[in-house]
Design a protein around this motif. Structure first.
Motif, PDB file in Angstrom:
ATOM      1  N   ARG A  14       0.834  -1.202   0.000  1.00  0.00           N
ATOM      2  CA  ARG A  14       0.000   0.000   0.000  1.00  0.00           C
ATOM      3  C   ARG A  14       0.870   1.254   0.000  1.00  0.00           C
ATOM      4  N   ARG A  15       1.928   1.247   0.778  1.00  0.00           N
ATOM      5  CA  ARG A  15       2.800   2.423   0.853  1.00  0.00           C
ATOM      6  C   ARG A  15       3.596   2.644  -0.425  1.00  0.00           C
ATOM      7  N   GLU A  16       4.057   1.548  -1.005  1.00  0.00           N
ATOM      8  CA  GLU A  16       4.948   1.657  -2.156  1.00  0.00           C
ATOM      9  C   GLU A  16       4.211   1.569  -3.490  1.00  0.00           C
ATOM     10  N   GLY A  17       2.882   1.347  -3.445  1.00  0.00           N
ATOM     11  CA  GLY A  17       2.134   1.234  -4.686  1.00  0.00           C
ATOM     12  C   GLY A  17       2.489  -0.007  -5.475  1.00  0.00           C
ATOM     13  N   ARG A  18       2.829  -1.080  -4.788  1.00  0.00           N
ATOM     14  CA  ARG A  18       3.226  -2.323  -5.425  1.00  0.00           C
ATOM     15  C   ARG A  18       2.046  -3.261  -5.587  1.00  0.00           C
ATOM     16  N   GLU A  19       2.190  -4.223  -6.516  1.00  0.00           N
ATOM     17  CA  GLU A  19       1.187  -5.263  -6.666  1.00  0.00           C
ATOM     18  C   GLU A  19       1.311  -6.264  -5.516  1.00  0.00           C
ATOM     19  N   ASP A  20       0.329  -7.162  -5.433  1.00  0.00           N
ATOM     20  CA  ASP A  20       0.320  -8.126  -4.336  1.00  0.00           C
ATOM     21  C   ASP A  20       1.580  -8.978  -4.342  1.00  0.00           C
ATOM     22  N   ILE A  21       2.121  -9.181  -3.158  1.00  0.00           N
ATOM     23  CA  ILE A  21       3.285 -10.046  -2.959  1.00  0.00           C
ATOM     24  C   ILE A  21       2.843 -11.177  -2.041  1.00  0.00           C
ATOM     25  N   GLY A  22       3.175 -12.391  -2.408  1.00  0.00           N
ATOM     26  CA  GLY A  22       2.735 -13.555  -1.642  1.00  0.00           C
ATOM     27  C   GLY A  22       3.648 -13.864  -0.468  1.00  0.00           C
ATOM     28  N   LEU A  23       3.171 -14.760   0.382  1.00  0.00           N
ATOM     29  CA  LEU A  23       3.922 -15.179   1.566  1.00  0.00           C
ATOM     30  C   LEU A  23       3.992 -16.704   1.554  1.00  0.00           C
ATOM     31  N   GLY A  24       5.172 -17.244   1.250  1.00  0.00           N
ATOM     32  CA  GLY A  24       5.333 -18.682   1.123  1.00  0.00           C
ATOM     33  C   GLY A  24       5.617 -19.362   2.449  1.00  0.00           C
ATOM     34  N   ARG A  25       5.393 -20.669   2.461  1.00  0.00           N
ATOM     35  CA  ARG A  25       5.624 -21.453   3.680  1.00  0.00           C
ATOM     36  C   ARG A  25       7.100 -21.521   4.023  1.00  0.00           C
ATOM     37  N   ALA A  26       7.960 -21.534   3.009  1.00  0.00           N
ATOM     38  CA  ALA A  26       9.396 -21.593   3.272  1.00  0.00           C
ATOM     39  C   ALA A  26       9.862 -20.351   4.019  1.00  0.00           C
ATOM     40  N   VAL A  27       9.314 -19.202   3.648  1.00  0.00           N
ATOM     41  CA  VAL A  27       9.673 -17.967   4.353  1.00  0.00           C
ATOM     42  C   VAL A  27       9.194 -18.014   5.791  1.00  0.00           C
TER      43      VAL A  27
END
Length: 536
Positions: free
Chosen positions: A396-409
């Protein structure tokens, strides 16, 4: 002139109305019993009268005063016989004392003539469920007592007594039930209100771990009071966030919320910042200034890092808390202030008190409602929720598209210690998001390497024995020592060294090594081929 005032003669048919009125005016069952006993003694000249009430359990007969309760299943006294049989009991007092060896009954009738007669009459409601009320016991000469219980007026008196008694008991029970219902509704309303406020806090203070749920409940309780709140906990646990949460769910939520870090303002300016100043109070004071205490009037003032406040200023703060008054710097008149103070520190105040750098009386005044914020390692189950919230905030702050959150992370994050707590987690997520393309999911490789404080050997330029390779950007070094001329080569060498050490630790088990590094096994295998770690 003839006096026409006439004296009305008493009407015999209404002679008992005054006595009946005395009974009706009894406002409680206990008062009704006292008036009934007095009436029998005064009007009927009965020398000995007792009226006992059956308790709510139906197991005990109780008399006014300090007389002990009598068990209804203890047939050593005549009242139990009358209640159990449901019929009046009459016997000679001498015979009763001989046959019934109950201590309380013997003590109550001691000194009465043995020739007297004892009559015990069980009392119950005349309508409804005909519930039992108690017993009425009278003793006196046989001819007087025998004539009494056969008299219509006495039977009418007894019927009136039972009706009034039952009515008062039912009224009392109804009022008690209504009071319980009101209390239950109030408790339910309070519980619903607190749950609503806790849910509102849940939108700001994220997480559903037991530790964070308990904290939110405590914050609601604190917000219901005007007590000063002392927040303690490690750095990065979100003390200002919690302070704002208390303010937002309190009765002061429409007032201002002001925050100041006591460690970030020079000692010479902190007093003026808090209490304000008048024009000419010091060099540069060209006009009056309200100060944070005045600006926060009617709201909440948050003092962060209270442990770094100078001792002289601590004394002035204590006086404000105790009197609700303060004096601006250079002013000649005190001002009143009405606010809630929330203070926070990550320092152990008990140790600072022992060192003499913090006032014990201020500590106890600040700690009217102490709260300890849990560290992130105590609520690891909240990491996925927090990480996703930080990703959304970054996009929202950077005006970026959706970024996912993987299980490995998530596995990699779960392996970290997080000495910086939630603040450290946010910084890690922000960095990883910056290193990830739009539409992709975070990978463990996007996370910065966990920083390691150099040991004494490292500071001297020596590698610790038996330890893993470390790379601290602040030292300008690389694994094995030496100056870095090729950053890509240095990172490649460090990665290779770290993977070799992990494989050695787990005896070549790539599955365990990959899990310890937060990598999928396939990714580790690819890196081993890329870094030529498969060759001896």
């Amino acid at each position: 002139m003839r006096d026409e005032t006439k004296t009305l003669a008493p009407v015999p048919a209404l002679a008992g109305m005054a006595e009946a009125l005395r009974l009706v005016e009894g406002g409680s069952p206990a008062e009704l019993r006292r008036r009934s006993v007095s009436l029998l003694r005064e009007r009927l000249a009965l020398p000995w009268v007792r009226c006992l009430a059956l308790d709510a359990s139906g197991r005990w007969l109780e008399e006014e005063g300090e007389a002990p309760s009598l068990a209804c299943d203890d047939f050593r006294h005549p009242y139990a016989h009358a209640i159990r049989n449901g019929r009046p009991l009459a016997l000679g007092l001498g015979e009763a004392r001989t046959r019934l060896d109950h201590e309380a009954f013997q003590a109550a009738t001691a000194g009465l003539p043995a020739a007297w007669r004892l009559v015990v009459r069980p009392l119950r409601a005349c309508d409804g469920k005909r519930e039992w009320l108690g017993v009425l016991a009278v003793a006196g000469p046989a001819e007087r007592v025998g004539a009494l219980i056969e008299c219509d007026d006495y039977l009418a008196f007894e019927a009136l007594l039972c009706r009034l008694w039952a009515w008062l008991v039912r009224q009392h029970d109804e009022r008690r039930d209504q009071a319980r219902l009101r209390d239950s509704l109030a408790e339910l309303n309070d519980g619903a209100r607190r749950r609503t406020l806790s849910e509102r806090l849940g939108r700001r203070i994220l997480g559903e771990s037991p530790a964070i749920r308990t904290l939110r409940d405590q914050l609601v309780r604190a917000a219901e009071t005007n007590l000063a709140v002392l927040l303690q906990g490690e750095t990065g646990t979100g003390k200002e966030l919690v302070a704002r949460g208390i303010h937002e769910v309190s009765a002061r939520h429409q007032g201002p919320f002001l925050a100041v870090n006591c460690a970030a303002i020079p000692e010479s300016l902190l007093e003026a910042e808090l209490f304000g100043h008048v024009r000419g109070a010091f060099s540069g004071a060209e006009r009056d200034r309200e100060g944070l205490f005045g600006e926060a009037d009617g709201g909440t003032l948050f003092l962060d890092e209270i442990g770094d406040m100078p001792l002289a200023l601590q004394a002035k703060l204590l006086r404000v808390l105790e009197t609700g008054r303060y004096r601006p710097l250079g002013g000649d008149r005190e001002r009143r202030v009405d606010l809630r103070l929330v203070a926070a520190t990550h320092q152990p105040l008990h140790r600072r008190i022992r060192e003499g750098s913090f006032r014990a009386d201020l500590y106890y005044r600040l700690g009217q409602f102490p709260l300890t914020l849990p560290a992130l390692r105590e609520r690891r189950e909240d990491i996925p929720v927090l990480a996703q919230a930080f990703i959304d905030d970054f996009c929202r702050r950077e005006g970026r598209e959706d970024i996912g959150l993987g299980r490995a992370v998530l596995r990699a994050l779960d392996d970290r210690d997080f000495p910086g707590n939630v603040r450290e987690l946010r910084n890690l997520i922000d960095y990883a998001c910056a290193m990830t393309r739009d539409g992709e999911s975070l990978a463990p490789e996007a996370l910065p390497v966990a920083s390691v404080l150099p040991s004494a050997e490292d500071a001297a330029g020596e590698s610790p024995q038996g330890g893993e390779a470390s790379l601290d950007p602040g030292t300008g070094g690389e694994p094995g020592g030496g100056e870095v001329f090729d950053l890509r080569r240095a990172l490649r060498d460090y990665e290779a060294t770290l993977i070799r050490q992990r494989l050695a630790r787990f005896d070549g088990n790539r599955t365990l090594a990959a899990e310890s590094l937060g990598l999928p096994k396939r990714t580790l295998a690819h890196k081993c081929r890329q870094l030529q770690l498969d060759s001896p």
